[in-house]
Design an enzyme around this catalytic site. Structure first.
Site, PDB file in Angstrom:
ATOM      1  N   GLU A   1      -6.003   7.098  -1.083  1.00 58.16           N
ATOM      2  CA  GLU A   1      -5.891   5.926  -0.221  1.00 58.16           C
ATOM      3  C   GLU A   1      -6.545   4.704  -0.866  1.00 58.16           C
ATOM      4  O   GLU A   1      -6.010   3.598  -0.820  1.00 58.16           O
ATOM      5  CB  GLU A   1      -6.514   6.208   1.149  1.00 58.16           C
ATOM      6  CG  GLU A   1      -5.792   7.249   1.968  1.00 58.16           C
ATOM      7  CD  GLU A   1      -4.421   6.788   2.454  1.00 58.16           C
ATOM      8  OE1 GLU A   1      -4.042   5.627   2.181  1.00 58.16           O
ATOM      9  OE2 GLU A   1      -3.734   7.583   3.100  1.00 58.16           O
TER      10      GLU A   1
ATOM     11  N   HIS B   1       0.833  -1.209   0.000  1.00 60.96           N
ATOM     12  CA  HIS B   1       0.000   0.000   0.000  1.00 60.96           C
ATOM     13  C   HIS B   1       0.863   1.253   0.000  1.00 60.96           C
ATOM     14  O   HIS B   1       0.620   2.194  -0.770  1.00 60.96           O
ATOM     15  CB  HIS B   1      -0.919  -0.026   1.221  1.00 60.96           C
ATOM     16  CG  HIS B   1      -1.694   1.235   1.436  1.00 60.96           C
ATOM     17  ND1 HIS B   1      -2.984   1.397   1.010  1.00 60.96           N
ATOM     18  CD2 HIS B   1      -1.351   2.403   2.043  1.00 60.96           C
ATOM     19  CE1 HIS B   1      -3.412   2.612   1.339  1.00 60.96           C
ATOM     20  NE2 HIS B   1      -2.440   3.236   1.975  1.00 60.96           N
ATOM     21  N   GLU B   2       1.886   1.282   0.856  1.00 60.05           N
ATOM     22  CA  GLU B   2       2.731   2.470   0.961  1.00 60.05           C
ATOM     23  C   GLU B   2       3.571   2.666  -0.303  1.00 60.05           C
ATOM     24  O   GLU B   2       3.742   3.800  -0.772  1.00 60.05           O
ATOM     25  CB  GLU B   2       3.628   2.363   2.194  1.00 60.05           C
ATOM     26  CG  GLU B   2       2.873   2.329   3.513  1.00 60.05           C
ATOM     27  CD  GLU B   2       1.961   3.524   3.716  1.00 60.05           C
ATOM     28  OE1 GLU B   2       2.326   4.642   3.285  1.00 60.05           O
ATOM     29  OE2 GLU B   2       0.873   3.360   4.285  1.00 60.05           O
TER      30      GLU B   2
ATOM     31  N   HIS C   1       1.651   4.356  -3.039  1.00 59.83           N
ATOM     32  CA  HIS C   1       1.602   5.823  -2.984  1.00 59.83           C
ATOM     33  C   HIS C   1       2.743   6.425  -3.806  1.00 59.83           C
ATOM     34  O   HIS C   1       2.567   7.443  -4.488  1.00 59.83           O
ATOM     35  CB  HIS C   1       1.720   6.305  -1.531  1.00 59.83           C
ATOM     36  CG  HIS C   1       0.444   6.248  -0.758  1.00 59.83           C
ATOM     37  ND1 HIS C   1      -0.722   6.849  -1.175  1.00 59.83           N
ATOM     38  CD2 HIS C   1       0.150   5.663   0.441  1.00 59.83           C
ATOM     39  CE1 HIS C   1      -1.682   6.644  -0.273  1.00 59.83           C
ATOM     40  NE2 HIS C   1      -1.172   5.927   0.714  1.00 59.83           N
TER      41      HIS C   1
END
Length: 263
Positions: free
Chosen positions: A190, A126-127, A130
């Site tokens: 997100e 997920h990070e 980004h």
């Protein structure tokens, strides 16, 4: 040049170089180069390492490094840096982050909620998503556009302007909570990181179904109080579960050997 002329010039530059698209096809405003963002990410990461204790436990570090490397080896080659650097920080924060320039930070508090390698890979994926989706660049560009009266030369953020715009930079890089600023990523970003990150961790051999359990653990960790930092601006729990299930049901079998990272 008058303030009005500066704004007009800035908007002209936006029209020429600012248009881009995210990995999911969403329109983005990106005003900064990969080199600029990598430079900012590296500077911010060095500052984090000076201000936050670094975990020295070899077992914990081997585990986190194993999961992170299993994911990053499936990330396409990035402009602006060659290798990903992973640091484990000693903190009760249930959080992690990734910065432009290939920097990944994991807080030890996250390991109490991410119960296994698949759940940790969910967060790391997920990070990293980004970064791949240029979300920091997008947020910093939006901040710059909102302050279009600033000198146009400040678009090229170097060492001199880093200190001047430190708060804005830290916020845009996803480090806002640690520095008393609002967490920058919006719900659209997100949700996008959830989907892109899920695809990345699954391609790396991790079980995407564990992402559901991970976010359930995150919800339980709040105990009706302030949610973990990772949930601060995320979509509602039910929305996330629905979106992830939909993505999981449509994913192919990647036939990748499952990593063996243990703590």
């Amino acid at each position: 040049m008058s303030p009005l002329s500066k704004v007009a010039s800035f908007l002209a530059i936006v029209g020429i170089v600012g248009c881009s698209a995210s990995p999911t096809g969403r329109n983005q405003l990106l005003l900064f180069s990969d080199k600029d963002m990598s430079h900012l990410g590296a500077q911010s990461f060095e500052e984090m390492k000076k201000q936050t204790p670094i975990n020295k436990d070899q077992k914990i570090n081997r585990y986190v490094q194993c999961v992170a490397k299993s994911v990053t080896k499936h990330v396409p080659k990035q402009s602006g840096f060659n290798d990903w650097e992973v640091v484990v920080f000693d903190s009760d924060q249930v959080n992690a982050f990734a910065l432009p320039g290939g920097k990944i930070g994991v807080y030890t508090g996250l390991l109490k909620v991410a119960k296994n390698q698949d759940q940790l890979a969910t967060v790391i994926g997920h990070e990293i998503a980004h970064v791949l989706a240029d979300h920091s660049n997008e947020r910093l560009s939006q901040s710059q556009l909102a302050n279009a009266g600033l000198q146009i030369t400040d678009i090229a953020l170097g060492a001199s302007s880093y200190s001047q715009y430190r708060g804005m930079t830290m916020s845009a890089l996803g480090l806002g909570v640690q520095y008393g600023l609002i967490l920058p990523y919006g719900r659209t970003q997100e949700s996008e990181a959830d989907i892109v990150g899920l695809d990345l961790m699954a391609k790396s051999g991790f079980d995407p179904n564990q992402s559901i359990d991970l976010w359930k653990n995150m919800a339980k960790a709040s105990n009706g109080n302030q949610p973990p930092e990772l949930l601060s601006t995320h979509p509602s729990h039910n929305t996330r579960i629905k979106d992830l299930n939909q993505k999981i049901n449509s994913m192919p079998n990647f036939n990748v050997a499952k990593p063996n990272c243990t703590l």
